[in-house]
Design a protein around this motif. Structure first.
Motif, PDB file in Angstrom:
ATOM      1  N   LYS A 176      45.340  31.756  58.975  1.00  0.00           N
ATOM      2  CA  LYS A 176      46.569  32.504  58.700  1.00  0.00           C
ATOM      3  C   LYS A 176      46.320  33.986  58.465  1.00  0.00           C
ATOM      4  O   LYS A 176      47.042  34.816  58.975  1.00  0.00           O
ATOM      5  CB  LYS A 176      47.287  31.955  57.464  1.00  0.00           C
ATOM      6  CG  LYS A 176      47.899  30.600  57.634  1.00  0.00           C
ATOM      7  CD  LYS A 176      48.793  30.268  56.452  1.00  0.00           C
ATOM      8  CE  LYS A 176      48.121  30.404  55.095  1.00  0.00           C
ATOM      9  NZ  LYS A 176      47.046  29.435  54.823  1.00  0.00           N
TER      10      LYS A 176
ATOM     11  N   ARG B 280      37.945  36.595  46.463  1.00  0.00           N
ATOM     12  CA  ARG B 280      37.722  35.767  47.663  1.00  0.00           C
ATOM     13  C   ARG B 280      36.589  34.765  47.470  1.00  0.00           C
ATOM     14  O   ARG B 280      36.093  34.200  48.432  1.00  0.00           O
ATOM     15  CB  ARG B 280      37.409  36.661  48.870  1.00  0.00           C
ATOM     16  CG  ARG B 280      38.485  37.682  49.172  1.00  0.00           C
ATOM     17  CD  ARG B 280      39.682  37.058  49.861  1.00  0.00           C
ATOM     18  NE  ARG B 280      40.886  37.864  49.689  1.00  0.00           N
ATOM     19  CZ  ARG B 280      42.114  37.409  49.884  1.00  0.00           C
ATOM     20  NH1 ARG B 280      42.320  36.183  50.271  1.00  0.00           N
ATOM     21  NH2 ARG B 280      43.158  38.181  49.700  1.00  0.00           N
TER      22      ARG B 280
ATOM     23  N   ILE C 206      56.381  29.945  52.056  1.00  0.00           N
ATOM     24  CA  ILE C 206      57.169  31.107  52.491  1.00  0.00           C
ATOM     25  C   ILE C 206      58.440  30.649  53.223  1.00  0.00           C
ATOM     26  O   ILE C 206      59.533  31.110  52.923  1.00  0.00           O
ATOM     27  CB  ILE C 206      56.325  32.034  53.403  1.00  0.00           C
ATOM     28  CG1 ILE C 206      55.010  32.419  52.701  1.00  0.00           C
ATOM     29  CG2 ILE C 206      57.125  33.279  53.770  1.00  0.00           C
ATOM     30  CD1 ILE C 206      55.180  33.120  51.392  1.00  0.00           C
TER      31      ILE C 206
ATOM     32  N   ASP D 153      47.433  21.441  46.955  1.00  0.00           N
ATOM     33  CA  ASP D 153      48.563  22.259  47.418  1.00  0.00           C
ATOM     34  C   ASP D 153      49.688  21.392  47.986  1.00  0.00           C
ATOM     35  O   ASP D 153      50.859  21.731  47.887  1.00  0.00           O
ATOM     36  CB  ASP D 153      48.099  23.283  48.475  1.00  0.00           C
ATOM     37  CG  ASP D 153      47.121  24.316  47.899  1.00  0.00           C
ATOM     38  OD1 ASP D 153      47.010  24.402  46.657  1.00  0.00           O
ATOM     39  OD2 ASP D 153      46.473  25.026  48.688  1.00  0.00           O
TER      40      ASP D 153
HETATM   41  O1   DC Z   1      46.096  31.575  51.181  1.00  0.00           O
HETATM   42  P1   DC Z   1      45.010  31.568  50.086  1.00  0.00           P
HETATM   43  O2   DC Z   1      43.834  30.721  50.425  1.00  0.00           O
HETATM   44  O3   DC Z   1      44.625  32.964  49.702  1.00  0.00           O
HETATM   45  O4   DC Z   1      45.750  30.917  48.824  1.00  0.00           O
HETATM   46  C1   DC Z   1      45.081  30.615  47.627  1.00  0.00           C
HETATM   47  C2   DC Z   1      45.853  29.548  46.851  1.00  0.00           C
HETATM   48  O5   DC Z   1      47.082  30.086  46.399  1.00  0.00           O
HETATM   49  C3   DC Z   1      46.218  28.307  47.663  1.00  0.00           C
HETATM   50  O6   DC Z   1      45.228  27.300  47.574  1.00  0.00           O
HETATM   51  C4   DC Z   1      47.527  27.869  47.062  1.00  0.00           C
HETATM   52  C5   DC Z   1      48.125  29.114  46.469  1.00  0.00           C
HETATM   53  N1   DC Z   1      49.254  29.648  47.233  1.00  0.00           N
HETATM   54  C6   DC Z   1      50.489  29.101  46.985  1.00  0.00           C
HETATM   55  O7   DC Z   1      50.595  28.153  46.215  1.00  0.00           O
HETATM   56  N2   DC Z   1      51.585  29.617  47.591  1.00  0.00           N
HETATM   57  C7   DC Z   1      51.491  30.624  48.448  1.00  0.00           C
HETATM   58  N3   DC Z   1      52.589  31.117  49.031  1.00  0.00           N
HETATM   59  C8   DC Z   1      50.220  31.186  48.748  1.00  0.00           C
HETATM   60  C9   DC Z   1      49.107  30.658  48.127  1.00  0.00           C
END
Ligand code: DC
Length: 235
Positions: free
Chosen positions: A17, A96, A140, A192
């Motif tokens: 992504k 990160r 989103i 998640d």
């Molecule tokens: O996209 P990423 O790996 O940087 O996201 C890190 C964590 O943040 C992911 O494991 C779940 C959370 N996250 C979320 O719950 N909602 C979002 N819109 C973006 C990330």
């Protein structure tokens, strides 16, 4: 009412992504909104404050406090990128790490944290950002921007996602093994997808893009075609 065009890109960890969203934003002259960075920042700030990441009340307080003080700011950066400033400090590689990835996933299951970050994301998109926004994350298309002009659910097989994540971490000098990376990806997917609030799922009206067998260039080209078709319709 006119607002910036919004492209929502959701999907599991390691689906590509961030690179696809960044390059899509660049090609369209849009701004990137990397929402995962916000959850990472909360995990990072809580950790620095000595707050246990499973202490929902205190982690919520950390997130609320950052937002209330205006101490967490999203700024567009060169090359259609995004800069995240927390207490005056631009966050980069420190958010990160595999530990912060797992921490972000943990704090993102806390309702108060999600509530604290919601307006920040919406305000950014409504705050006169260039022509439009490519927002990437997990919720989103389902929660943050349910009326997005285009929703893409970008995914790939677990093996491929673990492999990509591993290459990315190794490039940053990390010694983590492929096995460990795969385990982290699987755990994060589960967390998640199974959390009760705003779980990772494909919105009914999202276009599914499986990037398992696609090079980044091809995934970007595909998303760009979808965007041009859809934004053309928007006029
Ligand atoms: O996209 P990423 O790996 O940087 O996201 C890190 C964590 O943040 C992911 O494991 C779940 C959370 N996250 C979320 O719950 N909602 C979002 N819109 C973006 C990330």
């Amino acid at each position: 009412m006119s607002r910036s065009a919004i492209i929502a890109m959701d999907g599991p960890a390691g689906a590509g992504k961030s690179s696809v969203a960044r390059r899509l934003a660049q090609a369209l002259g849009f701004t990137l909104l990397d929402t995962g960075a916000l959850y990472r920042a909360v995990a990072w700030a809580a950790d620095r404050a000595g707050v246990a990441l499973d202490d929902a009340a205190r982690v919520t307080h950390v997130a609320d406090d950052l937002v209330r003080r205006g101490a967490i700011r999203i700024e567009p950066a060169e090359g259609s990128g995004m800069r995240l400033i927390v207490d005056g400090r631009a966050l980069g590689d420190e958010i990160r790490t595999p530990e912060i990835s797992m921490g972000a996933s943990k704090v993102s299951a806390i309702p108060g944290v999600r509530a604290a970050l919601l307006d920040l994301q919406r305000d950014f998109a409504e705050g006169g950002v260039a022509r439009g926004v490519v927002a990437e994350g997990r919720d989103i298309g389902t929660v943050v921007f349910p009326d997005a002009d285009l929703k893409i659910f970008l995914t790939a097989s677990v093996e491929e996602r673990a492999r990509r994540r591993h290459v990315e971490l190794a490039a940053r000098g990390s010694q983590v093994s492929l096995e460990q990376t795969r385990a982290e990806v699987v755990t994060r997917d589960k967390q998640d997808e199974e959390r009760p609030i705003a779980p990772l799922r494909r919105a009914d009206d999202a276009v599914l893009v499986d990037s398992s067998a696609l090079e980044v260039d091809d995934a970007v080209a595909l998303c760009l075609r979808l965007a041009r078709e859809r934004l053309g319709e928007r006029g």
